[in-house]
Design a protein around this motif. Structure first.
Motif, PDB file in Angstrom:
ATOM      1  N   PRO A  35       0.823  -1.213   0.000  1.00 28.95           N
ATOM      2  CA  PRO A  35       0.000   0.000   0.000  1.00 28.95           C
ATOM      3  C   PRO A  35       0.856   1.262   0.000  1.00 28.95           C
ATOM      4  O   PRO A  35       2.025   1.245   0.413  1.00 28.95           O
ATOM      5  CB  PRO A  35      -0.783  -0.123   1.316  1.00 28.95           C
ATOM      6  CG  PRO A  35       0.098  -0.937   2.205  1.00 28.95           C
ATOM      7  CD  PRO A  35       0.786  -1.917   1.299  1.00 28.95           C
ATOM      8  N   THR A  36       0.282   2.353  -0.456  1.00 26.51           N
ATOM      9  CA  THR A  36       0.963   3.646  -0.394  1.00 26.51           C
ATOM     10  C   THR A  36       1.330   3.949   1.061  1.00 26.51           C
ATOM     11  O   THR A  36       0.532   3.736   1.967  1.00 26.51           O
ATOM     12  CB  THR A  36       0.051   4.759  -0.939  1.00 26.51           C
ATOM     13  OG1 THR A  36      -0.125   4.567  -2.353  1.00 26.51           O
ATOM     14  CG2 THR A  36       0.639   6.141  -0.691  1.00 26.51           C
ATOM     15  N   GLY A  37       2.555   4.432   1.245  1.00 25.01           N
ATOM     16  CA  GLY A  37       3.032   4.719   2.595  1.00 25.01           C
ATOM     17  C   GLY A  37       3.950   3.649   3.146  1.00 25.01           C
ATOM     18  O   GLY A  37       4.580   3.842   4.191  1.00 25.01           O
ATOM     19  N   THR A  38       4.048   2.515   2.439  1.00 25.92           N
ATOM     20  CA  THR A  38       4.989   1.467   2.849  1.00 25.92           C
ATOM     21  C   THR A  38       6.404   2.031   2.821  1.00 25.92           C
ATOM     22  O   THR A  38       6.761   2.789   1.918  1.00 25.92           O
ATOM     23  CB  THR A  38       4.883   0.253   1.906  1.00 25.92           C
ATOM     24  OG1 THR A  38       3.576  -0.312   2.018  1.00 25.92           O
ATOM     25  CG2 THR A  38       5.919  -0.805   2.247  1.00 25.92           C
ATOM     26  N   LEU A  39       7.209   1.658   3.805  1.00 26.92           N
ATOM     27  CA  LEU A  39       8.597   2.106   3.874  1.00 26.92           C
ATOM     28  C   LEU A  39       9.533   0.916   3.701  1.00 26.92           C
ATOM     29  O   LEU A  39       9.252  -0.181   4.194  1.00 26.92           O
ATOM     30  CB  LEU A  39       8.880   2.797   5.210  1.00 26.92           C
ATOM     31  CG  LEU A  39       7.977   3.973   5.586  1.00 26.92           C
ATOM     32  CD1 LEU A  39       8.413   4.569   6.927  1.00 26.92           C
ATOM     33  CD2 LEU A  39       7.974   5.041   4.502  1.00 26.92           C
ATOM     34  N   ILE A  40      10.641   1.149   3.006  1.00 23.32           N
ATOM     35  CA  ILE A  40      11.648   0.098   2.805  1.00 23.32           C
ATOM     36  C   ILE A  40      12.958   0.566   3.435  1.00 23.32           C
ATOM     37  O   ILE A  40      13.580   1.519   2.961  1.00 23.32           O
ATOM     38  CB  ILE A  40      11.860  -0.199   1.307  1.00 23.32           C
ATOM     39  CG1 ILE A  40      10.537  -0.577   0.639  1.00 23.32           C
ATOM     40  CG2 ILE A  40      12.885  -1.319   1.133  1.00 23.32           C
ATOM     41  CD1 ILE A  40      10.660  -0.817  -0.864  1.00 23.32           C
ATOM     42  N   PHE A  41      13.351  -0.095   4.507  1.00 24.72           N
ATOM     43  CA  PHE A  41      14.598   0.233   5.197  1.00 24.72           C
ATOM     44  C   PHE A  41      15.703  -0.718   4.734  1.00 24.72           C
ATOM     45  O   PHE A  41      15.471  -1.917   4.595  1.00 24.72           O
ATOM     46  CB  PHE A  41      14.434   0.108   6.712  1.00 24.72           C
ATOM     47  CG  PHE A  41      13.528   1.142   7.319  1.00 24.72           C
ATOM     48  CD1 PHE A  41      14.046   2.347   7.773  1.00 24.72           C
ATOM     49  CD2 PHE A  41      12.164   0.917   7.433  1.00 24.72           C
ATOM     50  CE1 PHE A  41      13.221   3.317   8.329  1.00 24.72           C
ATOM     51  CE2 PHE A  41      11.332   1.870   7.993  1.00 24.72           C
ATOM     52  CZ  PHE A  41      11.857   3.080   8.435  1.00 24.72           C
ATOM     53  N   SER A  42      16.874  -0.172   4.503  1.00 24.08           N
ATOM     54  CA  SER A  42      18.018  -0.985   4.086  1.00 24.08           C
ATOM     55  C   SER A  42      19.036  -1.084   5.214  1.00 24.08           C
ATOM     56  O   SER A  42      19.375  -0.073   5.837  1.00 24.08           O
ATOM     57  CB  SER A  42      18.694  -0.375   2.849  1.00 24.08           C
ATOM     58  OG  SER A  42      17.809  -0.361   1.758  1.00 24.08           O
ATOM     59  N   ALA A  43      19.479  -2.301   5.461  1.00 24.56           N
ATOM     60  CA  ALA A  43      20.574  -2.523   6.408  1.00 24.56           C
ATOM     61  C   ALA A  43      21.846  -2.607   5.566  1.00 24.56           C
ATOM     62  O   ALA A  43      22.271  -3.680   5.158  1.00 24.56           O
ATOM     63  CB  ALA A  43      20.347  -3.804   7.201  1.00 24.56           C
ATOM     64  N   GLY A  44      22.416  -1.441   5.259  1.00 23.65           N
ATOM     65  CA  GLY A  44      23.537  -1.373   4.335  1.00 23.65           C
ATOM     66  C   GLY A  44      24.896  -1.340   4.989  1.00 23.65           C
ATOM     67  O   GLY A  44      25.039  -1.555   6.201  1.00 23.65           O
ATOM     68  N   ASP A  45      25.913  -1.029   4.178  1.00 27.95           N
ATOM     69  CA  ASP A  45      27.300  -1.089   4.633  1.00 27.95           C
ATOM     70  C   ASP A  45      27.895   0.266   5.013  1.00 27.95           C
ATOM     71  O   ASP A  45      29.008   0.317   5.518  1.00 27.95           O
ATOM     72  CB  ASP A  45      28.182  -1.702   3.532  1.00 27.95           C
ATOM     73  CG  ASP A  45      27.825  -3.145   3.242  1.00 27.95           C
ATOM     74  OD1 ASP A  45      27.631  -3.894   4.212  1.00 27.95           O
ATOM     75  OD2 ASP A  45      27.736  -3.518   2.064  1.00 27.95           O
ATOM     76  N   CYS A  46      27.175   1.366   4.743  1.00 28.71           N
ATOM     77  CA  CYS A  46      27.757   2.696   4.932  1.00 28.71           C
ATOM     78  C   CYS A  46      28.286   2.882   6.359  1.00 28.71           C
ATOM     79  O   CYS A  46      27.515   2.968   7.319  1.00 28.71           O
ATOM     80  CB  CYS A  46      26.724   3.770   4.619  1.00 28.71           C
ATOM     81  SG  CYS A  46      27.385   5.438   4.750  1.00 28.71           S
ATOM     82  N   LEU A  47      29.612   2.945   6.485  1.00 28.27           N
ATOM     83  CA  LEU A  47      30.229   3.023   7.808  1.00 28.27           C
ATOM     84  C   LEU A  47      29.871   4.309   8.536  1.00 28.27           C
ATOM     85  O   LEU A  47      29.637   4.305   9.747  1.00 28.27           O
ATOM     86  CB  LEU A  47      31.755   2.906   7.675  1.00 28.27           C
ATOM     87  CG  LEU A  47      32.296   1.540   7.248  1.00 28.27           C
ATOM     88  CD1 LEU A  47      33.813   1.606   7.102  1.00 28.27           C
ATOM     89  CD2 LEU A  47      31.924   0.460   8.264  1.00 28.27           C
ATOM     90  N   ALA A  48      29.821   5.423   7.800  1.00 25.15           N
ATOM     91  CA  ALA A  48      29.536   6.713   8.431  1.00 25.15           C
ATOM     92  C   ALA A  48      28.174   6.692   9.116  1.00 25.15           C
ATOM     93  O   ALA A  48      28.040   7.111  10.278  1.00 25.15           O
ATOM     94  CB  ALA A  48      29.595   7.829   7.395  1.00 25.15           C
TER      95      ALA A  48
END
Length: 225
Positions: A35-48
Motif C-alpha cells: 500500500p501507499t506509505g509502505t517504507l523500505i529500510f536498508s541494512a547497508g554497509d555505509c560506515l559513516a
C-alpha cells in the motif's frame, strides 16, 4: 500488574521477520501489492551512517501504489531524489538486506494524495547529508528527511526537526508510535551465477564475481551507495 504489562508491550521493539534470501526478481514476485506509505529500510554497509546512528539501518525509501503499480521514491548519494519501479530499486540494493514495513492503518485518499505530491515535488533535488548534523535545511535532501517530510505532509507522523531524522530513528519512531508493522525482510542477492564451460572459464567467472563483490562492499563502506 496489568499496567506494567501494557507498558512493556507498548515500549517493546517490533518482532522482526526472519530474512528470506531472494534475487530482486524473485522478491518482486514474492511481494504482494504494497500500500501507499509502505517504507523500505536498508541494512547497508555505509560506515559513516552505521557508526553515527549506532544502527544497521542506513537508508530508507517510500512506496506509492497506484492502479497496482508500485513506485519507490528515495534520495540516494550519487543520484539525488529519484523514483523507480520496485524491481529496479531492489536491484540497486543488491546485495543487501531490506526491511519492508507497512502502515498499520491504510492511508486515506487524501493522505495518499498529499504523500505522493510531496514526494513528487522534490524529484531532482540533489542528495545531501551534511546538514543532518546542524538540523538546518539545505539545498539537498537525505533519505530520511525526504521520507519524513512526506509523512508529515500526509499527517501520518511528526518530527520537530526532519533534517535530524535518520533511517534508524525513523524506524524506531514508526514502531514506537505503532504507526507501522513489519511486512517482510529480504536478503536481496545476486542472480544465480553462470557456469563456465571449463576450468579456465569457471576460474575467470569466479574471479570476476569476487572482484565485483569486493568493489561493491568497499563502495558501500566509504561512498555509501
Amino acid at each position: 500488574m496489568s499496567w506494567i504489562l501494557a507498558a512493556a508491550l507498548l515500549t517493546a521493539q517490533p518482532t522482526e521477520m526472519p530474512a528470506i534470501e531472494l534475487t530482486a526478481t524473485q522478491a518482486v514476485e514474492r511481494i504482494d501489492a504494497l500500500p501507499t506509505g509502505t517504507l523500505i529500510f536498508s541494512a547497508g554497509d555505509c560506515l559513516a551512517v552505521r557508526v553515527y546512528t549506532q544502527s544497521r539501518f542506513t537508508h530508507v525509501a517510500a512506496v506509492v501504489s497506484k492502479q497496482g503499480k508500485m513506485t519507490v521514491y528515495d534520495s540516494d548519494n550519487g543520484a539525488g531524489v529519484r523514483r523507480q519501479d520496485l524491481a529496479t530499486y531492489l536491484k540497486s540494493q543488491s546485495p543487501g538486506e531490506i526491511h519492508i514495513v507497512r502502515p498499520r492503518c491504510q492511508f486515506t485518499k487524501l493522505q495518499c494524495r498529499r504523500f505522493r505530491a510531496e514526494l513528487e515535488e522534490q524529484l531532482g533535488r540533489p542528495y545531501s547529508v551534511k546538514h543532518h548534523l546542524t538540523g538546518n535545511r539545505a539545498e539537498g535532501l537525505h533519505c530520511a528527511e525526504y521520507v519524513m517530510d512526506a509523512l508529515i505532509a500526509a499527517n501520518v507522523m511528526t518530527a520537530k526537526n526532519p533534517p535530524r531524522v535518520s533511517p534508524a530513528s525513523l524506524h524506531t519512531g514508526a514502531h514506537k508510535k505503532q504507526t507501522y508493522v513489519p511486512e517482510l525482510t529480504v536478503t536481496v542477492c545476486e542472480v544465480t551465477p553462470e557456469k563456465g564451460d571449463g576450468w579456465c572459464s569457471q576460474t575467470w567467472l569466479d574471479t570476476k564475481r569476487c572482484t565485483k563483490r569486493c568493489y561493491l562492499k568497499m563502495r558501500g563502506w566509504f561512498c555509501c551507495y
